[in-house]
Design an enzyme around this catalytic site. Structure first.
Site: not given
Ligand code: GUN
Length: 300
Positions: A54, A98, A121
């Site tokens: 990311k 995350q 998100d």
């Molecule tokens: N952990 C696995 N996929 C995601 C996601 O799309 N967003 C977040 N915040 N954590 C994750």
């Protein structure tokens, strides 16, 4: 005839190019740079790899982006205070915590503490509510479902009036993609059915689908005879079924398998996403799109 393979890497790259231009223009015209913070608690290897991806993409697009690493034993109150700090930071337009978080932290409490206007998100109940209402009320789209819709639209698959069948009812994929595809508007306006572990005769529903979206987390669940000839099949499953040595690095890497029996399904479907290289690459790109949208709405 073999199906058209929907290339998520190519479509994601195309969207990132569009975003890069938008970011440069926003900077030039308004002096606004999209700001994204990713908060990582602990050192879970999969999470480290996700947030690294990311951050890398955010840098490539010209964002102001930062990674905030916190120890595994951070108290919940300290994490909430950190979220609040970024809620108040005008340089930050998107906050991503995350997941998963360590067991001593209430995940829901932390996610709900994120300012809905910075919730790129789209996990906050306010944003899910806005999504359900739709139209001008909707703000962010959750990243994986938004990526699925882009794949369908950019592959030229008609959606209006189409029978869409979604396999799986998770909060992050199944439920929101069903809502998105049933809304009135471009790239949607479909007739949606959601099947799940409580459904009777799941196969029969799948066989009716013009667009079949599978997010069950069960490797190879969908068999070729569940697919209507010519249908568009979107496989969201990313199941680790073993390990192999990478030819490039020599390191052990996971073997990934989707929820659809790809080799057989591609002989019947009209279009299909592979795993990996289908939905996967879209998720990060849509996170970037949400951050750009958030930055844009900060312009007075
Ligand atoms: N952990 C696995 N996929 C995601 C996601 O799309 N967003 C977040 N915040 N954590 C994750």
């Amino acid at each position: 005839m073999a199906a058209k393979i929907i290339n998520g890497n190519e479509i994601a790259a195309e969207i990132r190019e569009e975003l890069k231009k938008e970011v440069a223009l926003m900077k030039e015209k308004h002096g606004v740079v999209p700001g994204l913070v990713t908060i990582l608690v602990g050192k879970n290897p999969a999470s480290v790899s996700y947030v690294t991806g990311k951050q890398k993409t955010a840098h490539e697009l010209g964002f102001y982006s930062m990674q905030d690493d916190q120890p595994e034993d951070i108290p919940e109150a300290a994490l909430l205070a950190l979220v609040d700090k970024y809620n108040k930071d005008p340089k930050i337009h998107g906050i991503l915590v995350q997941l998963p978080l360590p067991k001593h932290i209430n995940e829901k409490r932390v996610l709900n503490a994120i300012d809905p206007d910075k919730d790129v998100d789209c996990f906050h109940p306010v944003n899910i509510g806005r999504l359900v209402i739709g139209g001008s009320e909707a703000r962010f789209l959750p990243c994986t479902p938004a990526g699925i819709q882009e794949l369908i639209v950019r592959s030229g698959v008609p959606t209006s009036g189409a029978d869409v069948v979604v396999v799986g009812r998770s909060n992050i994929v199944g439920k929101p993609i069903a809502i998105i595809m049933m809304q009135k508007g471009k790239g949607a306006n479909s007739t949606v059915t959601v099947v799940h572990t409580g459904s009777r005769n799941m196969e029969a529903h799948c066989r009716r689908a013009d667009i079949l979206i599978v997010a069950a987390g069960v490797p190879g669940l969908v068999k070729p005879d569940w697919i209507k000839p010519g249908a568009c099949v979107i496989d969201v499953g990313v199941n680790r079924v073993g390990e192999k040595k990478s030819e490039k690095t020599g390191r052990m890497v996971p073997i990934l398998k989707g929820d659809v029996d790809f080799d057989a399904a591609k002989e019947i479907a009209g279009a299909i996403t592979p795993v990996p290289g289908g939905v996967g690459p879209m998720t990060i790109t849509m996170l970037m799109k949400n951050t750009v949208l958030s930055a844009k709405s900060s312009i007075k």
